[in-house]
Motif scaffolding. Structure first.
Motif, mmCIF file in Angstrom:
data_model
loop_
_atom_site.group_PDB
_atom_site.id
_atom_site.type_symbol
_atom_site.label_atom_id
_atom_site.label_comp_id
_atom_site.label_asym_id
_atom_site.label_seq_id
_atom_site.Cartn_x
_atom_site.Cartn_y
_atom_site.Cartn_z
ATOM 1 N N ALA A 155 1.998 -3.752 -7.187
ATOM 2 C CA ALA A 155 2.885 -2.280 -7.017
ATOM 3 C C ALA A 155 1.432 -1.764 -7.681
ATOM 4 O O ALA A 155 0.976 -1.477 -8.534
ATOM 5 N N LYS A 204 1.525 5.143 -9.210
ATOM 6 C CA LYS A 204 2.074 6.369 -7.546
ATOM 7 C C LYS A 204 2.384 7.472 -9.228
ATOM 8 O O LYS A 204 2.110 7.774 -10.382
ATOM 9 N N TRP A 246 2.825 -9.317 -1.866
ATOM 10 C CA TRP A 246 2.816 -8.268 -1.346
ATOM 11 C C TRP A 246 2.007 -7.245 -2.230
ATOM 12 O O TRP A 246 2.412 -7.059 -3.126
ATOM 13 N N LYS A 247 1.447 -6.706 -1.274
ATOM 14 C CA LYS A 247 0.519 -6.342 -1.464
ATOM 15 C C LYS A 247 0.894 -4.538 -1.220
ATOM 16 O O LYS A 247 0.510 -3.968 0.103
ATOM 17 N N ASP A 248 0.670 -3.311 -2.142
ATOM 18 C CA ASP A 248 1.466 -1.778 -1.790
ATOM 19 C C ASP A 248 -0.079 -1.655 -0.595
ATOM 20 O O ASP A 248 -1.072 -2.098 -1.265
ATOM 21 N N GLU A 249 0.392 -0.611 -0.530
ATOM 22 C CA GLU A 249 -0.868 0.102 0.229
ATOM 23 C C GLU A 249 -1.882 0.263 -0.429
ATOM 24 O O GLU A 249 -3.036 0.655 0.568
ATOM 25 N N TRP A 299 2.668 -3.675 1.533
ATOM 26 C CA TRP A 299 3.997 -3.857 1.086
ATOM 27 C C TRP A 299 4.594 -2.124 0.698
ATOM 28 O O TRP A 299 2.602 -1.336 -0.031
ATOM 29 N N LYS A 300 5.368 -1.578 0.897
ATOM 30 C CA LYS A 300 4.919 0.024 0.089
ATOM 31 C C LYS A 300 5.869 0.205 -0.100
ATOM 32 O O LYS A 300 7.537 -0.487 -0.694
ATOM 33 N N ARG A 301 5.603 0.002 -1.861
ATOM 34 C CA ARG A 301 6.221 -0.051 -3.541
ATOM 35 C C ARG A 301 7.997 0.666 -3.030
ATOM 36 O O ARG A 301 7.781 2.059 -3.094
ATOM 37 N N ILE A 322 11.840 -2.475 -7.419
ATOM 38 C CA ILE A 322 11.275 -3.462 -6.608
ATOM 39 C C ILE A 322 11.739 -4.507 -7.194
ATOM 40 O O ILE A 322 11.760 -5.467 -6.321
#
Length: 228
Positions: A108, A111, A42-45, A78-80, A88
């Motif tokens: 993740a 942020k 799941w790769k954060d944006e 994916w968005k954290r 998460i």
């Protein structure tokens, strides 16, 4: 200056380890032929493909000691969620492991709340209130899913070796290893895991069963988490 040193010591104290290597013990185990662990990422944006590949290269430098290789099987944009690692993990616990994957690993991204948390921890440290920065986590029952902070964006993360060290650390948990001062017990765990994988076949790389032994099928693992 004294307060800064104190904060650094607190950050160091909050770091746990899966253990230090004991080469003589590790080399006493046989790890068999090369095996591949297929990872659904799941790769954060805000995590680039280059960053993802760099982290996996770091992980594989460690896995080669056991004739293992982590391979990206699928990538999900994916968005954290939330502010903490708990949000998460809650999302990961409710996720089905897709066909063609043996583990789920969320990368993740950074942020602004991460920096806010770090500054807040420094302030709390002045009042002798310890805080713990969560750099990654893996589910305890099976070691089948987890996350790492993909960017080294805080002093605490830098001191503990950065994101490349975090993925190696959590990678051991994805093999069913717990925290210890030395990796001696982990070597035996990995050997048992690989032996089970040889028996179970190539359709699924086993995970730890929460009671004892191993879960050897994707269907059984999904039933454990989702009840279906």
């Amino acid at each position: 200056m004294r307060h800064i040193r104190f904060c650094v010591l607190l950050l160091l104290a909050s770091c746990t380890t899966v253990g230090f290597h004991r080469e003589s013990v590790r080399e006493s185990f046989e790890y068999g032929k090369m095996k591949t662990i297929r990872i659904c990422v799941w790769k954060d944006e805000n995590v680039s493909p280059e960053r993802m590949n760099y982290l996996f290269d770091s992980w594989n430098e460690e896995l080669v000691l056991y004739n293992l290789q982590a391979k990206v099987s699928q990538v999900k944009d994916w968005k954290r969620p939330g502010w903490t690692g708990r949000a998460i993990m809650e999302e990961l616990y409710s996720a089905e492991l897709p066909e063609g994957c043996d583990r789920i690993l969320a990368l993740a991204g950074f942020k602004a709340s991460d920096i806010a948390y770090e500054f807040a921890s420094y302030i709390l440290a002045l009042f002798l209130i310890p805080t713990f920065e969560v750099l990654g986590a893996v589910d305890s029952p099976t070691g089948s899913r987890g996350f790492v902070l993909a960017h080294t964006a805080s002093l605490g993360h830098l001191i503990t070796g950065g994101a490349s060290n975090t993925i190696v650390h959590e990678g051991y948990h994805l093999l069913g290893c717990g925290h210890s001062f030395y990796l001696s017990e982990c070597y035996g765990q990995i050997q048992k895991l690989k032996t089970t994988a040889d028996i179970a076949g190539d359709s699924f790389f086993p995970v730890t069963h929460p009671k004892s032994g191993f879960i050897t099928s994707r269907r059984e693992l999904n039933y454990f988490f989702l009840g279906r």
